[in-house]
Write a protein that holds these residues in place. Structure first.
Motif, short mmCIF file in Angstrom:
data_model
loop_
_atom_site.label_atom_id
_atom_site.label_comp_id
_atom_site.label_asym_id
_atom_site.label_seq_id
_atom_site.Cartn_x
_atom_site.Cartn_y
_atom_site.Cartn_z
N ALA A 295 0.74 -1.17 0.10
CA ALA A 295 -0.03 0.01 0.06
C ALA A 295 0.86 1.05 -0.04
O ALA A 295 0.44 2.14 -0.69
N PHE A 296 2.00 1.19 0.84
CA PHE A 296 2.65 2.52 1.07
C PHE A 296 3.71 2.56 -0.61
O PHE A 296 3.77 3.90 -0.83
N LEU A 297 3.79 1.63 -1.27
CA LEU A 297 4.37 1.60 -2.72
C LEU A 297 3.64 2.00 -3.67
O LEU A 297 4.13 2.37 -4.56
N GLY A 298 2.25 1.87 -3.37
CA GLY A 298 1.22 2.79 -4.39
C GLY A 298 0.78 1.50 -5.19
O GLY A 298 0.36 1.65 -6.25
N ILE B 24 -4.70 -27.29 1.22
CA ILE B 24 -5.10 -26.05 0.47
C ILE B 24 -4.85 -24.77 1.32
O ILE B 24 -4.47 -23.96 0.51
N GLY B 25 -4.89 -24.85 2.52
CA GLY B 25 -4.78 -23.67 3.32
C GLY B 25 -3.47 -22.98 3.18
O GLY B 25 -2.92 -22.09 2.98
N MET B 26 -2.26 -24.10 3.32
CA MET B 26 -0.98 -23.62 3.29
C MET B 26 -0.60 -23.19 1.80
O MET B 26 0.30 -22.30 1.54
N ILE B 27 -1.16 -23.87 0.85
CA ILE B 27 -0.76 -23.46 -0.70
C ILE B 27 -1.37 -22.19 -0.83
O ILE B 27 -0.61 -21.39 -1.53
N LEU B 28 -2.55 -21.72 -0.48
CA LEU B 28 -3.02 -20.40 -0.65
C LEU B 28 -2.35 -19.45 0.16
O LEU B 28 -1.89 -18.40 -0.16
N THR B 29 -1.79 -19.76 1.34
CA THR B 29 -0.86 -18.82 2.39
C THR B 29 0.37 -18.73 1.56
O THR B 29 0.93 -17.47 1.38
N TRP B 30 1.01 -19.85 1.11
CA TRP B 30 2.48 -19.48 0.56
C TRP B 30 2.32 -18.89 -0.82
O TRP B 30 3.04 -17.90 -1.11
N LEU B 31 1.23 -19.05 -1.46
CA LEU B 31 0.81 -18.42 -2.88
C LEU B 31 0.91 -16.65 -2.42
O LEU B 31 1.43 -15.86 -3.24
N ALA B 32 -0.09 -16.26 -1.33
CA ALA B 32 -0.61 -14.99 -1.07
C ALA B 32 1.26 -14.34 -0.77
O ALA B 32 1.37 -13.16 -1.22
N LEU B 33 1.88 -14.99 0.11
CA LEU B 33 3.14 -14.45 0.52
C LEU B 33 4.26 -14.49 -0.69
O LEU B 33 4.66 -13.33 -0.73
N LEU B 34 3.97 -15.43 -1.59
CA LEU B 34 4.79 -15.31 -2.83
C LEU B 34 4.75 -14.20 -3.48
O LEU B 34 5.67 -13.36 -4.01
N VAL B 35 3.42 -13.95 -3.91
CA VAL B 35 2.84 -12.83 -4.67
C VAL B 35 3.31 -11.55 -4.00
O VAL B 35 3.95 -10.43 -4.81
N ALA B 36 3.25 -11.47 -2.59
CA ALA B 36 3.45 -10.20 -1.71
C ALA B 36 4.89 -9.99 -2.00
O ALA B 36 5.26 -8.96 -2.39
N ALA B 37 5.78 -11.07 -1.88
CA ALA B 37 7.33 -10.79 -1.99
C ALA B 37 7.91 -10.25 -3.64
O ALA B 37 8.45 -9.37 -3.34
N VAL B 38 7.22 -10.98 -4.33
CA VAL B 38 7.83 -10.72 -5.73
C VAL B 38 7.16 -9.19 -6.03
O VAL B 38 7.97 -8.53 -6.69
N SER B 39 5.87 -8.91 -5.79
CA SER B 39 5.44 -7.71 -5.91
C SER B 39 6.19 -6.71 -5.23
O SER B 39 6.28 -5.35 -5.77
N LEU B 40 6.41 -6.80 -4.07
CA LEU B 40 7.13 -5.82 -3.21
C LEU B 40 8.72 -5.47 -3.84
O LEU B 40 9.08 -4.52 -4.09
N ILE B 41 9.25 -6.61 -4.38
CA ILE B 41 10.63 -6.42 -5.12
C ILE B 41 10.30 -5.77 -6.26
O ILE B 41 11.18 -4.57 -6.40
N ALA B 42 9.45 -6.12 -6.97
CA ALA B 42 9.12 -5.36 -8.39
C ALA B 42 8.68 -3.96 -7.99
O ALA B 42 9.20 -2.90 -8.88
N TRP B 43 7.84 -3.57 -7.06
CA TRP B 43 7.37 -2.35 -6.80
C TRP B 43 8.80 -1.49 -6.22
O TRP B 43 8.73 -0.16 -6.44
N SER B 44 9.54 -2.05 -5.73
CA SER B 44 10.55 -1.38 -5.19
C SER B 44 11.69 -0.83 -6.17
O SER B 44 12.40 0.03 -5.70
N ILE B 45 11.92 -1.62 -7.11
CA ILE B 45 12.76 -1.35 -8.35
C ILE B 45 12.28 -0.44 -9.42
O ILE B 45 12.84 -0.22 -10.21
N LEU B 46 10.93 -0.55 -9.44
CA LEU B 46 10.44 0.20 -10.47
C LEU B 46 10.28 1.87 -10.30
O LEU B 46 10.35 2.45 -9.25
#
Length: 130
Positions: free
Chosen positions: A69-72, A108-130
């Motif tokens: 959110a802070f990264l927009g 299923i719960g862990m797969i969804l949890t890991w998916l959410a964390l992975l998307v968040a991590a990749v998005s944070l990295i991508a948003w921080s270098i853009l």
């Protein structure tokens, strides 16, 4: 909805989930008259692990949502990550609380949890270098 409000929505829902899971632990401790720990009671062990597992994963997810959110990042991304994390945590907790042994809910719960964390991590990295 602004992105920080989207993060706040999912943060609030995730905190409520932690609150509900802690209530399950307290109720099961009262049922078995266990003051501390799990007393070796299987349903109390499962409740304790459901809470502890949520307490282990939810803070990282909430940090990811707030930072996005802070990264927009777009609110849609925050809703996707927050919703996936929330649903994953609910399914995982239900699998622990109501199914014995390895369960589809836990998986299923862990797969969804890991998916959410992975998307968040990749998005944070991508948003921080853009």
């Amino acid at each position: 909805m602004p992105t920080i409000q989207a993060a706040a929505l999912w943060g609030g829902l995730l905190i409520l989930q932690l609150f509900a899971l802690s209530g399950v632990v307290v109720n099961r401790r009262r049922k078995h008259m266990v003051e501390f720990g799990d007393g070796g009671e299987r349903d109390l062990i499962c409740a304790t692990r459901a809470f502890a597992n949520a307490a282990e994963y939810i803070p990282a997810g909430m940090c990811g949502l707030i930072l996005l959110a802070f990264l927009g990042a777009p609110a849609l991304l925050i809703h996707a990550v927050g919703g996936t994390l929330f649903v994953g945590r609910v399914i995982h907790a239900l699998g622990l609380l109501f199914q014995k042994g390895p369960s589809l809910g836990r998986s299923i719960g862990m797969i969804l949890t890991w998916l959410a964390l992975l998307v968040a991590a990749v998005s944070l990295i991508a948003w921080s270098i853009l």
